[in-house]
Design a protein around this motif. Structure first.
Motif, PDB file in Angstrom:
ATOM      1  N   CYS A   6       0.840  -1.203   0.000  1.00  0.00           N
ATOM      2  CA  CYS A   6       0.000   0.000   0.000  1.00  0.00           C
ATOM      3  C   CYS A   6       0.872   1.248   0.000  1.00  0.00           C
ATOM      4  N   ILE A   7       0.617   2.139  -0.953  1.00  0.00           N
ATOM      5  CA  ILE A   7       1.449   3.345  -1.088  1.00  0.00           C
ATOM      6  C   ILE A   7       0.572   4.597  -1.102  1.00  0.00           C
ATOM      7  N   GLU A  39       7.585   3.696   1.786  1.00  0.00           N
ATOM      8  CA  GLU A  39       6.769   2.864   0.904  1.00  0.00           C
ATOM      9  C   GLU A  39       7.513   2.465  -0.358  1.00  0.00           C
ATOM     10  N   LEU A  62      -5.029   4.691  -2.188  1.00  0.00           N
ATOM     11  CA  LEU A  62      -6.280   5.429  -2.077  1.00  0.00           C
ATOM     12  C   LEU A  62      -5.953   6.884  -2.348  1.00  0.00           C
ATOM     13  N   GLN A 126      -0.230   4.575  11.617  1.00  0.00           N
ATOM     14  CA  GLN A 126      -1.245   3.621  12.076  1.00  0.00           C
ATOM     15  C   GLN A 126      -2.038   2.873  11.035  1.00  0.00           C
ATOM     16  N   VAL A 127      -2.005   3.260   9.771  1.00  0.00           N
ATOM     17  CA  VAL A 127      -2.887   2.590   8.808  1.00  0.00           C
ATOM     18  C   VAL A 127      -2.602   1.084   8.767  1.00  0.00           C
TER      19      VAL A 127
HETATM   20  N1  LIG Z   1      -4.078   6.921   0.930  1.00  0.00           N
HETATM   21  C1  LIG Z   1      -3.392   5.780   1.117  1.00  0.00           C
HETATM   22  N2  LIG Z   1      -3.437   4.799   0.173  1.00  0.00           N
HETATM   23  C2  LIG Z   1      -2.754   3.645   0.354  1.00  0.00           C
HETATM   24  N3  LIG Z   1      -1.977   3.396   1.421  1.00  0.00           N
HETATM   25  C3  LIG Z   1      -1.893   4.350   2.374  1.00  0.00           C
HETATM   26  C4  LIG Z   1      -2.594   5.578   2.279  1.00  0.00           C
HETATM   27  N4  LIG Z   1      -2.321   6.304   3.374  1.00  0.00           N
HETATM   28  C5  LIG Z   1      -1.464   5.570   4.125  1.00  0.00           C
HETATM   29  N5  LIG Z   1      -1.205   4.393   3.520  1.00  0.00           N
HETATM   30  C6  LIG Z   1      -0.299   3.327   3.976  1.00  0.00           C
HETATM   31  O1  LIG Z   1      -0.239   3.327   5.381  1.00  0.00           O
HETATM   32  C7  LIG Z   1       1.076   3.641   5.842  1.00  0.00           C
HETATM   33  C8  LIG Z   1       1.002   4.415   7.118  1.00  0.00           C
HETATM   34  O2  LIG Z   1       0.331   5.621   6.912  1.00  0.00           O
HETATM   35  P1  LIG Z   1      -0.103   6.586   8.098  1.00  0.00           P
HETATM   36  O3  LIG Z   1      -0.705   5.729   9.141  1.00  0.00           O
HETATM   37  O4  LIG Z   1      -1.088   7.542   7.478  1.00  0.00           O
HETATM   38  O5  LIG Z   1       1.143   7.291   8.554  1.00  0.00           O
HETATM   39  C9  LIG Z   1       1.720   4.356   4.673  1.00  0.00           C
HETATM   40  O6  LIG Z   1       3.129   4.273   4.708  1.00  0.00           O
HETATM   41  C10 LIG Z   1       1.123   3.601   3.497  1.00  0.00           C
HETATM   42  O7  LIG Z   1       1.782   2.369   3.293  1.00  0.00           O
END
Ligand SMILES: Nc1ncnc2c1ncn2[C@@H]1O[C@H](COP(=O)(O)O)[C@@H](O)[C@H]1O
Ligand SMILES: Cc1cc2nc3c(=O)[nH]c(=O)nc-3n(C[C@H](O)[C@H](O)[C@H](O)COP(=O)(O)OP(=O)(O)OC[C@H]3O[C@@H](n4cnc5c(N)ncnc54)[C@H](O)[C@@H]3O)c2cc1C
Lengths: 250, 323
Positions: A6-7, A39, A62, A126-127
């Motif tokens: 996921c990127i 990523e 996304l 956290q994603v």
């Molecule tokens: N819009 C998105 N689409 C796909 N993967 C995402 C998205 N946002 C975050 N991620 C994935 O979740 C990870 C952690 O994101 P975050 O929790 O927002 O810091 C990122 O490094 C991506 O691998």
């Protein structure tokens, strides 16, 4: 082995940036975009896992239609399939993003799901954890080494003074830190091949947002009044004088 | 009550946890709330007295015979059970890798949002937060809905201050955990034998970027760092080209440095690089381009080719030291 990575598409801000008038975004006119660095390494790791264990890699993002540029970049490096969860481009919070990812992949089981440790722009950290929790899969965060052997995965995290080693059963989720590998550049052939690869599109509906972004602001910067000590190698003595003044050398 | 999740390594508290307590006390005061703390892991009980000095009125020792090394699912579940039992208004940890992970898991578990790396908190029905984005190059003001409010506090934003609590008690809490909660856990720790000064602790850092041109080019930077008793780091351009290991990368996706002097050679000064040197006292930039953005963020500048300047500087320092 089927791997999902996921990127997120983020602006490549370089040395300076300005905010839009409504302070909701970085002003991205004349700006290029990139995949967040953690990523980029996750994409590389996905390709290496498939090279080593067979199977296929899928990349998912996304974002707006424009984010297909980042999908193509991953396809050009060797990922087989792309999935775009298409939105109007407004930012979703981490909970909503995770929810949409879970819904999109629930029907397709993956052996390994890779995320960045945190995305470059929002930095929610956290994603990946949320997706793992909803799918009931084990998750190791912030890894800098991954080794898969049969039904077990060994992952290593760098901590102050050394490493911590985890062993988890597969399928599993990992969030990756830059440094786990050095990402490859796409080959010309890869770029051509990527143009022919399919990108699946889904329009997710946005769940309730619980972290409401109000506005962005720039933190105070270092007051930039540079004292030029000289030009070229003749400046060496002036530098030494400054080092003495600062007490760096006696 | 506000619950602070304390981070420590076998009884040695992490500074960011004390910073967290300082910030939480200022949130608790207008809310008329107390600050309690949750402690987990090996030798956790040894830090309880210190927490009283930092204004904690009650410590919950979350215990399980398997709480030795970190096991994120089990620790998060232990916290979730504690939250269910004591019903805090807010739960927070330090914004370290571990703190962010634990709070993310608690959020996922409770179906609540978690605001990572906050720098300011504004009490209210919706908790107002200011948080770091882009590793600190940008700030976001946001509102957090739901209860309890879940967040982490960015390290090194507030300095910690002790403020003894007037009352203090310790309570044991035994969450019910099963074997499967421990499927993710640290099975081994490996100490790394690293020679020399570590980058985050160095008093002088010599950094090299794309302008250094090659791995060999870094040998002169190594020599300069040795003469100054410092360490060598680099930009992402240097690590991406494999001139340096990634552990030497300074910036948003690398390490944070805080030396007295940072000598940046052949580095343009991208935001994501500079955010890694926020704690630096003085920056000296060596760059051949007088328009390079780093000059507007440096204290001292030398314009020219680093391949000439660095060797000349090494000679000059050797001479000065010989005198
Ligand atoms: N819009 C998105 N689409 C796909 N993967 C995402 C998205 N946002 C975050 N991620 C994935 O979740 C990870 C952690 O994101 P975050 O929790 O927002 O810091 C990122 O490094 C991506 O691998
Ligand atoms: C989300 C994200 C996260 C990032 N995280 C990081 C990070 O953690 N750390 C990081 O460093 N970068 C990071 N980057 C990359 C960052 O944006 C820059 O691309 C990078 O820092 C540039 O490195 P550089 O200054 O060495 O190279 P360049 O920008 O190419 O600059 C090279 C400089 O060297 C000068 N130069 C060239 N030759 C000489 C010479 N012979 N003598 C003197 N000067 C010379 C040039 O004038 C130029 O100013 C990140 C980017 C993104 C998008």
């Amino acid at each position: 082995m089927n791997v999902l990575v996921c990127i997120k598409r983020v602006p490549d801000t370089g040395a300076r940036f300005e905010l839009t008038a409504d302070a909701q975004e970085i002003d991205t006119r004349n700006m290029e975009y990139a995949i967040s660095p953690h990523e980029e390494c996750a994409v590389e790791e996905a390709i290496r896992l498939v090279e080593k264990h067979g199977g296929s890699a899928t990349v998912l993002t996304l974002g707006s239609e424009a984010a297909s540029e980042q999908i193509r970049e991953a396809l050009a490096k060797g990922v087989e399939r792309g999935v775009l969860l298409e939105t109007d481009g407004k930012e979703w919070d981490a909970g909503a993003t995770a929810q949409a990812i879970v819904e999109a992949i629930r029907a397709t089981p993956f052996d390994v799901i890779l995320f960045g440790n945190e995305c470059a722009d929002a930095g929610n950290y956290q994603v990946g954890v949320r997706v793992a929790q909803q799918l009931g899969l084990p998750c190791v965060t912030g890894i800098k080494a991954l080794e898969i052997n049969g039904g077990m995965a060994q992952a290593k995290c760098e901590v102050a003074g050394g490493w911590e080693v985890y062993e988890v059963p597969m399928p599993a989720v990992f969030t990756v830190k830059e440094g786990i590998n050095t990402p490859r550049h796409p080959s010309l052939r890869g770029i051509m091949a990527a143009k022919k690869k399919e990108i699946g599109r889904v329009k997710p509906t946005q769940p309730n947002v619980q972290l409401l972004k109000k506005r962005l602001k720039k933190p105070p910067e270092r007051s930039g009044k540079v004292e030029i000590l000289g030009q070229g190698k003749e400046a060496a003595s002036a530098i030494v004088a400054k080092l003495k003044e600062l007490g760096v050398i006696q | 009550m506000i619950l602070a999740v304390m981070e420590h390594d076998r009884g040695k508290i992490v500074d960011a946890s004390l910073e967290l307590l300082t910030l939480l006390r200022s949130l608790a005061q207008p809310m008329n709330a107390t600050v309690n703390a949750a402690l987990m892991g090996k030798d956790a009980e040894t830090i309880a007295p210190l927490l009283m000095e930092h204004g904690v009125t009650k410590v919950y020792l979350v215990q399980n015979e398997r709480f030795v090394d970190y096991a994120p699912e089990a620790w998060a579940k232990g916290l979730v059970h504690l939250i269910g039992a004591v019903r805090p208004k807010a739960v927070a940890a330090a914004g370290t890798d571990r703190g962010n992970e634990l709070m993310a898991r608690v959020g996922a578990n409770l179906g609540l949002a978690m605001a990572a790396n906050c720098t300011e908190l504004r009490p209210g029905e919706r908790l107002g937060v200011t948080r770091l984005r882009w590793g600190g190059s940008l700030l976001e003001e946001a509102e957090l809905i739901g209860e309890p409010k879940l967040f982490t506090v960015a390290p090194h934003v507030v300095a910690w201050e002790a403020s003894p609590a007037r009352e203090f008690s310790i309570k044991e809490f035994h969450p019910s955990l099963e074997e499967k909660d421990f499927r993710v856990r640290v099975v081994k720790r490996i100490e790394s034998e690293k020679a020399g000064v570590s980058l985050p602790d160095a008093k002088v850092v010599v950094g090299g970027g794309r302008g250094v041109g090659s791995a060999e080019g870094f040998q002169r930077l190594e020599e300069l760092a040795r003469l100054l008793g410092g360490a060598v780091g680099g930009s992402r351009a240097a690590t991406n080209n494999n001139w340096r290991p990634h552990s030497d990368q300074i910036g948003q996706t690398g390490v944070q440095i805080a030396p007295d002097l940072y000598i940046a050679c052949g580095i343009s000064g991208a935001i994501q690089h500079m955010v890694g040197c926020k704690g630096t006292k003085r920056i000296l930039a060596i760059n051949k381009d007088p328009e390079a953005p780093i000059f507007s963020r440096a204290d001292y500048g030398v314009i020219g080719d680093l391949h000439e300047i660095v060797p000349a500087l090494i000679d000059e320092i050797k001479k000065a030291k010989a005198r």
